[in-house]
Scaffold this motif. Sequence first.
Motif, PDB file in Angstrom:
ATOM      1  N   LEU A 125       0.715  -1.250  -0.086  1.00 45.35           N
ATOM      2  CA  LEU A 125      -0.007   0.090   0.244  1.00 45.35           C
ATOM      3  C   LEU A 125       0.843   1.368  -0.106  1.00 45.35           C
ATOM      4  O   LEU A 125       0.501   2.213  -0.534  1.00 45.35           O
ATOM      5  CB  LEU A 125      -0.800  -0.040   1.290  1.00 45.35           C
ATOM      6  N   PHE A 126       1.984   1.163   0.869  1.00 45.29           N
ATOM      7  CA  PHE A 126       2.728   2.411   0.897  1.00 45.29           C
ATOM      8  C   PHE A 126       4.244   2.227   0.387  1.00 45.29           C
ATOM      9  O   PHE A 126       4.741   0.941   0.549  1.00 45.29           O
ATOM     10  CB  PHE A 126       2.855   2.682   2.666  1.00 45.29           C
ATOM     11  N   GLN A 127       4.969   3.357   0.005  1.00 42.82           N
ATOM     12  CA  GLN A 127       6.521   3.023   0.214  1.00 42.82           C
ATOM     13  C   GLN A 127       6.798   3.664   1.712  1.00 42.82           C
ATOM     14  O   GLN A 127       5.954   3.908   2.573  1.00 42.82           O
ATOM     15  CB  GLN A 127       7.015   3.971  -0.712  1.00 42.82           C
ATOM     16  N   PRO A 128       8.084   3.207   2.039  1.00 43.29           N
ATOM     17  CA  PRO A 128       8.387   3.695   3.361  1.00 43.29           C
ATOM     18  C   PRO A 128       8.346   5.277   3.484  1.00 43.29           C
ATOM     19  O   PRO A 128       8.573   5.800   2.549  1.00 43.29           O
ATOM     20  CB  PRO A 128       9.822   3.384   3.412  1.00 43.29           C
ATOM     21  N   LEU A 129       7.827   5.568   4.573  1.00 40.47           N
ATOM     22  CA  LEU A 129       7.558   7.093   4.777  1.00 40.47           C
ATOM     23  C   LEU A 129       8.676   7.859   4.912  1.00 40.47           C
ATOM     24  O   LEU A 129       8.686   9.063   4.545  1.00 40.47           O
ATOM     25  CB  LEU A 129       6.660   7.106   6.042  1.00 40.47           C
ATOM     26  N   TYR A 130       9.562   7.242   5.384  1.00 39.91           N
ATOM     27  CA  TYR A 130      10.924   8.194   5.569  1.00 39.91           C
ATOM     28  C   TYR A 130      11.778   8.358   4.195  1.00 39.91           C
ATOM     29  O   TYR A 130      12.635   8.934   4.227  1.00 39.91           O
ATOM     30  CB  TYR A 130      12.062   7.447   6.312  1.00 39.91           C
ATOM     31  N   ARG A 131      11.245   7.765   3.020  1.00 37.09           N
ATOM     32  CA  ARG A 131      11.658   8.096   1.967  1.00 37.09           C
ATOM     33  C   ARG A 131      11.017   9.175   1.028  1.00 37.09           C
ATOM     34  O   ARG A 131      11.220   9.764   0.034  1.00 37.09           O
ATOM     35  CB  ARG A 131      11.634   6.735   0.871  1.00 37.09           C
ATOM     36  N   GLY A 132       9.898   9.518   1.740  1.00 36.81           N
ATOM     37  CA  GLY A 132       9.281  10.953   1.153  1.00 36.81           C
ATOM     38  C   GLY A 132       9.881  12.043   1.046  1.00 36.81           C
ATOM     39  O   GLY A 132      10.654  12.206   1.808  1.00 36.81           O
ATOM     40  N   HIS A 133      10.249  12.472  -0.227  1.00 37.17           N
ATOM     41  CA  HIS A 133      10.832  13.676  -0.437  1.00 37.17           C
ATOM     42  C   HIS A 133      10.357  14.856  -0.864  1.00 37.17           C
ATOM     43  O   HIS A 133      10.928  15.935  -0.892  1.00 37.17           O
ATOM     44  CB  HIS A 133      11.954  13.203  -1.804  1.00 37.17           C
ATOM     45  N   SER A 134       8.986  14.804  -0.902  1.00 39.81           N
ATOM     46  CA  SER A 134       8.206  16.041  -1.004  1.00 39.81           C
ATOM     47  C   SER A 134       6.800  15.944  -0.623  1.00 39.81           C
ATOM     48  O   SER A 134       6.502  14.574  -0.800  1.00 39.81           O
ATOM     49  CB  SER A 134       8.497  16.649  -2.343  1.00 39.81           C
ATOM     50  N   LEU A 135       6.224  16.932  -0.730  1.00 39.28           N
ATOM     51  CA  LEU A 135       4.711  16.659  -0.386  1.00 39.28           C
ATOM     52  C   LEU A 135       3.943  16.222  -1.734  1.00 39.28           C
ATOM     53  O   LEU A 135       3.265  15.423  -1.558  1.00 39.28           O
ATOM     54  CB  LEU A 135       4.107  18.116  -0.319  1.00 39.28           C
ATOM     55  N   ALA A 136       4.402  16.539  -2.729  1.00 46.45           N
ATOM     56  CA  ALA A 136       3.831  15.824  -3.843  1.00 46.45           C
ATOM     57  C   ALA A 136       4.215  14.577  -4.057  1.00 46.45           C
ATOM     58  O   ALA A 136       3.528  13.567  -4.549  1.00 46.45           O
ATOM     59  CB  ALA A 136       4.196  16.633  -5.359  1.00 46.45           C
ATOM     60  N   GLY A 137       5.458  14.208  -3.716  1.00 51.33           N
ATOM     61  CA  GLY A 137       5.946  12.821  -3.824  1.00 51.33           C
ATOM     62  C   GLY A 137       5.335  11.843  -2.772  1.00 51.33           C
ATOM     63  O   GLY A 137       5.064  10.730  -2.772  1.00 51.33           O
ATOM     64  N   LEU A 138       4.841  12.560  -1.512  1.00 51.14           N
ATOM     65  CA  LEU A 138       4.027  11.761  -0.561  1.00 51.14           C
ATOM     66  C   LEU A 138       2.774  11.221  -1.070  1.00 51.14           C
ATOM     67  O   LEU A 138       2.563   9.886  -1.059  1.00 51.14           O
ATOM     68  CB  LEU A 138       3.806  12.616   0.779  1.00 51.14           C
ATOM     69  N   TRP A 139       2.089  12.230  -1.911  1.00 48.80           N
ATOM     70  CA  TRP A 139       0.642  11.675  -2.150  1.00 48.80           C
ATOM     71  C   TRP A 139       0.750  11.038  -3.410  1.00 48.80           C
ATOM     72  O   TRP A 139      -0.356  10.206  -3.630  1.00 48.80           O
ATOM     73  CB  TRP A 139      -0.067  13.183  -2.576  1.00 48.80           C
TER      74      TRP A 139
END
Length: 280
Positions: A209-223
Amino acid sequence: MNATSDLPTPAFRAGQPSANASLRQLSHDAPLALAGVLVATFLLYLSLYALLKGRHALYNALTALTLVSFWLYPSAAPVQCASLRCLQNLAVSVGTMKTLDLFTKRHALPKYTASPAPPAHILALLYATELRYESFTPNSIRPPPSPSSSSSPAAYSEPNQLLVHIALFGAFQLLPQTPVVLGVSILLSIYILWTSLQLLLRYKSSPPLFQPLYRGHSLAGLWTETWHSCFASPCLSLAYKPASKLLRRMGLPKQVTRAGGVMAAFAAMAAFHVHGLAPL
């Protein structure tokens, strides 16, 4: 003086009846609440079965009855436990989105990917229960994340990542509970809850369902890359596409129509979360 007189046991014991009463209330309310949502879900299933059988008038009637059932069942099955009321509200919102999403697709349902297609009673169940239309195309599934580096041949492991995020959540509970810490903790708790459900209910071939949250690099990338995509389909069909189409008819530029569609999708998800958490 008794050596134990300074211990805060009276206050602790005073809280026990309240906790026990809450558990008793939960055990009393849960069966009725579960029965209510199962009735509404069964009506959704019957409506989809009617659609697959070409009974369009019956499908329309059952769809209306399904929506009424979802929205009336919290009143028909009232519960006192606030947490259980939250789950009721979330069930109402998810059931409503699922019902309306499929209603918008009734003339062109997602296509079953394998051949031969299962019989109508199985196909209706798949339509009713799959949030990402995993057995169909088009779907809103994202491929598994690639390894963090080319030198790491190990495949992405959801169970291992679940343990990592549980450890991160525990670590954040030890920090001062500032708004930022609380916000990250909420994201981690959602990750833990949804991934745990995914590991229990997934198909063997289901991607994470997710990629690791700590890999999120931007707000757009998070969503678009990191956060789960369970509600991508209703966000598109019920918010993004209608809003962008309306703005396009008004003659607005493409960038404005796209931004308006994105804002409509976020507004729909905001309403979903507000309604779900209202009892708390």
